[in-house]
Every structure is written in C-alpha cells, then in structure tokens.
Design a protein around this motif. Structure first.
Motif, short mmCIF file in Angstrom:
data_model
loop_
_atom_site.label_atom_id
_atom_site.label_comp_id
_atom_site.label_asym_id
_atom_site.label_seq_id
_atom_site.Cartn_x
_atom_site.Cartn_y
_atom_site.Cartn_z
N UNK A 508 64.72 -58.39 33.76
CA UNK A 508 63.87 -57.44 33.02
C UNK A 508 62.44 -57.95 32.96
N UNK A 509 62.26 -59.25 32.73
CA UNK A 509 60.92 -59.82 32.68
C UNK A 509 60.22 -59.71 34.03
N UNK A 510 60.96 -59.98 35.12
CA UNK A 510 60.38 -59.87 36.46
C UNK A 510 59.92 -58.44 36.73
N UNK A 511 60.78 -57.48 36.39
CA UNK A 511 60.41 -56.08 36.62
C UNK A 511 59.20 -55.68 35.78
N UNK A 512 59.12 -56.19 34.56
CA UNK A 512 57.97 -55.88 33.71
C UNK A 512 56.69 -56.44 34.29
N UNK A 513 56.77 -57.68 34.78
CA UNK A 513 55.59 -58.28 35.37
C UNK A 513 55.17 -57.57 36.66
N UNK A 514 56.14 -57.23 37.50
CA UNK A 514 55.81 -56.59 38.77
C UNK A 514 55.20 -55.20 38.57
N UNK A 515 55.44 -54.59 37.44
CA UNK A 515 54.87 -53.26 37.19
C UNK A 515 53.42 -53.32 36.72
N UNK A 516 52.90 -54.52 36.44
CA UNK A 516 51.51 -54.66 35.96
C UNK A 516 50.56 -54.65 37.16
N UNK A 571 63.66 -76.02 48.77
CA UNK A 571 64.68 -75.92 49.81
C UNK A 571 65.38 -74.60 49.84
N UNK A 572 64.80 -73.55 49.17
CA UNK A 572 65.44 -72.25 49.16
C UNK A 572 64.53 -71.25 49.86
N UNK A 573 65.11 -70.41 50.64
CA UNK A 573 64.34 -69.41 51.34
C UNK A 573 64.03 -68.20 50.48
N UNK A 574 64.86 -67.95 49.45
CA UNK A 574 64.68 -66.78 48.59
C UNK A 574 64.46 -67.25 47.16
N UNK A 575 63.44 -66.76 46.47
CA UNK A 575 63.19 -67.24 45.11
C UNK A 575 64.28 -66.78 44.15
N UNK A 576 64.62 -67.64 43.19
CA UNK A 576 65.57 -67.28 42.14
C UNK A 576 64.82 -66.65 40.99
N UNK A 577 65.55 -66.20 39.96
CA UNK A 577 64.93 -65.57 38.80
C UNK A 577 63.92 -66.49 38.11
N UNK A 578 64.31 -67.72 37.73
CA UNK A 578 63.33 -68.62 37.10
C UNK A 578 62.14 -68.92 38.00
N UNK A 579 62.34 -69.05 39.34
CA UNK A 579 61.21 -69.27 40.25
C UNK A 579 60.21 -68.12 40.15
N UNK A 580 60.74 -66.89 40.20
CA UNK A 580 59.86 -65.73 40.15
C UNK A 580 59.09 -65.68 38.84
N UNK A 581 59.76 -65.99 37.74
CA UNK A 581 59.10 -65.93 36.44
C UNK A 581 57.96 -66.95 36.37
N UNK A 582 58.22 -68.18 36.83
CA UNK A 582 57.16 -69.20 36.79
C UNK A 582 55.98 -68.80 37.67
N UNK A 583 56.27 -68.26 38.87
CA UNK A 583 55.17 -67.90 39.77
C UNK A 583 54.37 -66.71 39.22
N UNK A 584 55.11 -65.70 38.69
CA UNK A 584 54.41 -64.55 38.13
C UNK A 584 53.61 -64.93 36.90
N UNK A 585 54.13 -65.86 36.09
CA UNK A 585 53.40 -66.31 34.92
C UNK A 585 52.13 -67.04 35.35
#
Length: 616
Positions: A508-516, A571-585
């Motif tokens: 939900x947080x990722x989707x909220x951030x991506x909508x900004x 070492x991951x090709x696809x970001x996880x939920x916490x990765x996305x939150x930290x990067x978006x923050x």
C-alpha cells in the motif's frame, strides 16, 4: 517421582480399568458412524438381531452425514496461523513473520491439515482427538524437516487427569505390537554401537518377529520410556509377566507432554474415564436406531405390495401356474377365483412419527440448511444470518477448544525446534491461502517466544459484502484503525487476499508513493541516469540540468554503474517491498529538498509524511 518398571506397569493397569467403559463406548460409536448392521439392530442383551423372512432393513446415513457435516463445517477452510509481535519480549513484526512462516512450513511438511482432520474425526466419533508432536533425528542429520505431527488412535491413549483443565500428570500409550515392527523401529538402520541399540537387541533377542508383545510407552513433562511385556498365549486368556525396558527412562526436551487433546463433547467429570469426553453421536444413538426401524417398516410394506401372495379358490384346491411375465392370461374354471393377499397400508401416524424423529435428530445434530438443504425459497442476507447464528452457537465452544489445542500444538513445535534442531534447515511450504513461502528453520530466531494464534472459520453462509461495508464505515469514522480493519477483512476474504499484514502495508505504501507526481518524476530521472539518456525537455523543464550517465542523486554526485542500484547491490535482480520503500523514501527526501545521503534512507529516517503513511 521415580519412574520404575513397577510404577509404569501399575499405572497402565489402573488406567486400563479407568478407561475400560470409554473404550467400549468408542467401539460402539465407531460402528454406528460406519453404518454396520450389527450396531443398528441390537437385542436387549446387546447381541445382533437377524432379520425375519421378507423383512427389509434400511440404515440411514444420519451418523455418517453428521460427522462429515461437522468436518466440512470447521475444516473447509484451512486454519489460519498468526504470530503477533511483542513489545515485552522485544519481538518485532519481522521476526514474528519468520516464526509464523516456520509454523506454516512445518505444517506443510507434516500434512497437518490431514492430521487435524483425522484427530477431529476421532474427537467427533470417539469423543477423544489426540495429536502427538514427534522428532526424527535421522531427518535432522539429512537436512530435512525433523519435526512432524501424527494423529493417535485414542483407544490406546491413557492419560492421568491433572487438576488443571486440559493437562495430564502423565500419559501411557498401550498397544500390542509385533516384535518385527519393534526391531524396525529401534534396531534396523541404527548405530549398533550405542547403548540404546545394544539394550534393545538384548531385550528382543529371545523373540521371533511374529511374536506379539504389549508395549507401554510412558510420557510425562520430563521423562520418556518404552517398556515391553511378553504375552503368554498358552493360557485361556493372554497373561502378562515381568516387563523389560526397550528404552529406559530418558529425559526429553519437548518442554511438556507432547500430546494435544480435544473432545467431541467435553463434560466436567474428570473422575470417570467414560465421562471426560463423549461423542457427538451420544444424544443421537438411540433415536437414529429408531428412525431406521420406522423407515425399514415402511420399506418392508412396500416390498410386500410389490410381490404379494396369490390366493386361489377352487373346488379341489388345485394350484395355478401363474404366467410370466405379468400381463399373461390365467384361465379359471367356473366357480374358481384368484386374487392377491394385500397387506394393510402404512398408517399415517408412521409418517408423522418419522417427521418428528427427523426434527429431533436435527436439534441434537446439525440442521439441514447448514449443508445447503434449505426448506424454503430464496433467503435474504438477514434470514441467512438468522439461520447462521444458532449453528455458530452450537459449534462455537468446540471451535474454540480446537483453536486452543492447535495453539498448544504450535507451542510444543516451537519448543522442539529450539531444543532439538542443531542447525538451520531450509523449508518451504504454503500459507493458509496457498501462497508459497520459504523460511530457514532457525532456533535462534524463536528466542523463547511461543505465542501464536490459530483461527478456524466455519464455512457458513454469510453476507461478506455487508461485513466489508460495515468495516469500511467504522474506519472512516475513526472507530477502528486501518490495520485492524485490514486484519478483519483479510480473515473474512481470506481466499482472495494475502495474510501478511506487513507485506500488505508495504505494498500500500509503495502504491501511494508511486502515485505522487514528484516520485514519478524522480524515478524517471533515475532511470534516465542509469540508461545514460536525456529526458524530453517538456518533462525536464527549461532550467533542468542534463543528467550525468550513471549518476544517482543521494550518492554525493558520484557515478554508480547501473548494476549497483540499492537492490542489485544485495544480489537480487528484482527489488523487494522494503527495498522499494527505502528507495522511494530516498527519492522523496531529495525531491523535497532534503540533503543527499551516502546510503539509502532506512525506515526510521522516512520523511514525516511518509512515516505517517507507514504507521511509524
């Protein structure tokens, strides 16, 4: 209390006498549930009553359907296991989720849903359902899941009641087994140099594989022991002589007796073995037999109507050769006559009585509408809930007892992981909604935290749309928090949504951030820098600066190769939920004029607006 051979032998003897009537009742209820004719047609002395000539007998599947209805009602949806976080124990949600995944993985490897169904069948039919937690050291050495659960036949389960409800002083498992089976369990494939194997070989040396022995398996909170007693077959009744240790009293690390018990119908009489727990068929036993007798009488009359006796009237009493098939001609002399002897019809009182009996059966068991057999037309949501409430009242306590039993089972499982698993074991399985999970069975994560919750959800007709609308309205009026509403909705719509609150909140947080718009523009800049291309001028704006290839804001203006983004560095090709939150923050902080940092912003450093959205 010292555990000796004499103590176990005397305890087993007394417990067999204490539970003798219980076991007799269990055998009768099993035969009724399995619809054997010997259990339905019984004379006053208990012997089977054979049918008379021409008598038709019908056995109604009432007992079988009642048991299956209870099972379907409570186990159509798999139990939901949750491990809440704890401030006192300092167990954060991330660790709680790992413990929860451990339990789900062990449940999957143990086929726990089938084990629970087997134990519940015994509880409903026999009055006792028993599950045992087991540890297999060989699987531990092979790097597989060493912990599993098994359903125990309650006929051989003899516990000594304790003062506290739901607990036992000790348990003795009693059964007759072949010596060959014991050799497979205690000797074959084991290290013959160990003291335990040498002792078992010495005890079983004088027996053939086909010999039978009586096995007494003793458990209390700290000690486990195996004892065998030879059976003397030459006597009219098998006699017992002095027993030997197959496994001498040994300290175990399960933390408590590794058995969980629940009853079909629990009674408050712990001083009588047959009245601790009884079958749900107990109030139905007599009335089911009577219903079968009434229907059998009707079936017998119908059969006699279909094949009545031929009555002839002739001068010399001569017989007739009745032509076959029906519809042929039967010639008669003058003065002769022929006809059928018809039995009297069924009295209307039989049907009235049968309907009354069925009504009483539904009151003592489960009503027909529970399994979708409605006796009226279409029902509204209100009428559906009105029919649902009495059924929930009938099964609520049973469901609560099963949930408490499964929570104790999970506690024993976690204790076993802590005390027996030497190194982490990779496990995978499925959650209650079938979502794949993987976890490391690591005892250090548990840290003495055994708190868990198991929820059964009876599959009854309900107005889920109305429930969801009510929860939404309560959230909008700030009566309930978003987290609570989300948790309840997930339990209501468990087949449609994920059960992990943390994952759901992250998404939900990722989707909220991506909508900004600011975040979308910052992400576009980030992608352009990694790709080494320019953004269109209408996106950049007149005064925008051309991006440097590989430069990412927040890293001191230096260059970073595309493969060294915050998540690809791990070492991951696809970001996880916490990765996305930290990067978006991080991008949000930079877009708001924040000072660039050397590393991605952690959750504790989120801007105030984003921290409020995440609930920190």
């Amino acid at each position: 209390m010292e555990v000796t051979k004499d103590f176990i032998f005397e305890a087993a003897t007394k417990l067999e006498e204490f539970y003798n009537q219980r076991n007799t009742n269990m055998l009768v209820w099993r035969e009724i549930a399995l619809m054997t004719k010997e259990s339905y047609w019984v004379m006053p002395d208990g012997q089977y009553k054979p049918p008379e000539d021409g008598e038709m007998r019908v056995i109604l599947p009432i007992a079988f359907n009642t048991i299956e209805s209870y099972l379907s009602l409570m186990l159509t949806r798999p139990p939901v296991v949750s491990v809440p976080a704890s401030e006192i124990k300092e167990i954060h949600q991330q660790d709680a989720d790992k413990i929860e995944k451990m339990l789900y993985a062990i449940w999957h490897k143990s086929s726990m849903n089938k084990v629970i169904r087997d134990a519940l069948w015994h509880a409903l039919v026999d009055g006792w359902g028993v599950i045992q937690v087991c540890y297999d050291p060989e699987r531990d050495l092979e790097g597989e899941c060493p912990i599993f659960a098994a359903s125990v036949d309650p006929l051989g389960f003899y516990p000594m009641p304790a003062k506290r409800a739901g607990e036992w002083e000790y348990v003795v498992l009693i059964e007759n087994r072949l010596v060959g089976d014991l050799r497979n369990t205690f000797i074959l494939g084991k290290d013959r140099r160990t003291r335990a194997v040498k002792s078992a070989e010495a005890v079983l040396a004088d027996f053939d594989d086909t010999d039978r022995v009586k096995v007494l398996e003793y458990w209390d909170d700290t000690v486990h022991a195996f004892m065998i007693i030879p059976i003397v077959e030459e006597a009219e009744e098998p006699q017992l002589r002095t027993g030997d240790w197959l496994l001498p009293p040994t300290k175990h690390d399960f933390g408590k007796i590794p058995f969980v018990v629940w009853h079909g119908t629990e009674l408050p009489f712990r001083d009588r073995g047959e009245r601790i727990g009884i079958s749900v068929l107990f109030p139905l036993e007599g009335i089911i037999r009577y219903a079968c007798q009434l229907l059998s009488q009707k079936a017998t009359i119908i059969a006699r109507y279909a094949d009545p006796t031929l009555v002839t009237k002739t001068a010399e009493g001569r017989g007739f050769d009745v032509p076959q098939p029906y519809g042929g001609q039967l010639p008669l002399e003058i003065g002769e006559d022929a006809g059928f002897l018809l039995p009297p019809g069924v009295s209307p009182s039989v049907d009235i009585q049968l309907n009354e009996v069925i009504a009483q059966i539904e009151q003592a068991g489960l009503p027909r509408h529970v399994m979708g057999q409605l006796t009226m037309g279409r029902l509204s949501g209100i009428a559906m809930n009105l029919l649902r409430t009495p059924v929930l009242m009938k099964i609520a306590y049973k469901q609560e007892c099963i949930e408490e039993g499964l929570e104790r089972l999970n506690e024993i499982i976690l204790r076993t992981v802590e005390n027996y698993v030497a190194k982490p074991v990779y496990l995978w399985g499925r959650s209650s909604i079938g979502a794949p999970i993987e976890v490391s069975l690591d005892p250090t994560i548990i840290g003495g935290y055994y708190r868990n919750q198991v929820k059964l959800s009876a599959s009854l007709p309900t107005d889920e749309a109305a429930t969801t609308a009510m929860l939404t309205a309560l959230r909008q009026t700030n009566v309930l928090s978003s987290r609570t509403v989300r948790d309840v909705i997930q339990q209501t719509l468990r087949d449609l949504v994920s059960q992990s609150l943390e994952d759901e909140e992250d998404q939900i947080l990722i989707e909220t951030l991506l909508s900004m718009p600011e975040i979308q523009f910052a992400l576009a800049q980030d992608v352009a820098r990694e790709a080494g291309v320019r953004l269109p001028e209408q996106m950049m704006g007149g005064g925008a600066e051309a991006p440097m290839q590989g430069a990412i804001p927040g890293f001191g203006g230096g260059e970073m190769a595309p493969q060294q983004t915050p998540w690809s560095m791990q070492g991951r090709g696809t970001p996880t939920g916490p990765d996305m939150i930290r990067r978006l923050a991080q991008l949000s902080a930079e877009g708001a004029g924040g000072r660039p940092t050397q590393h991605p912003v952690e959750a504790a450093g989120l801007p105030p607006t984003l921290g409020a959205m995440q609930g920190v």
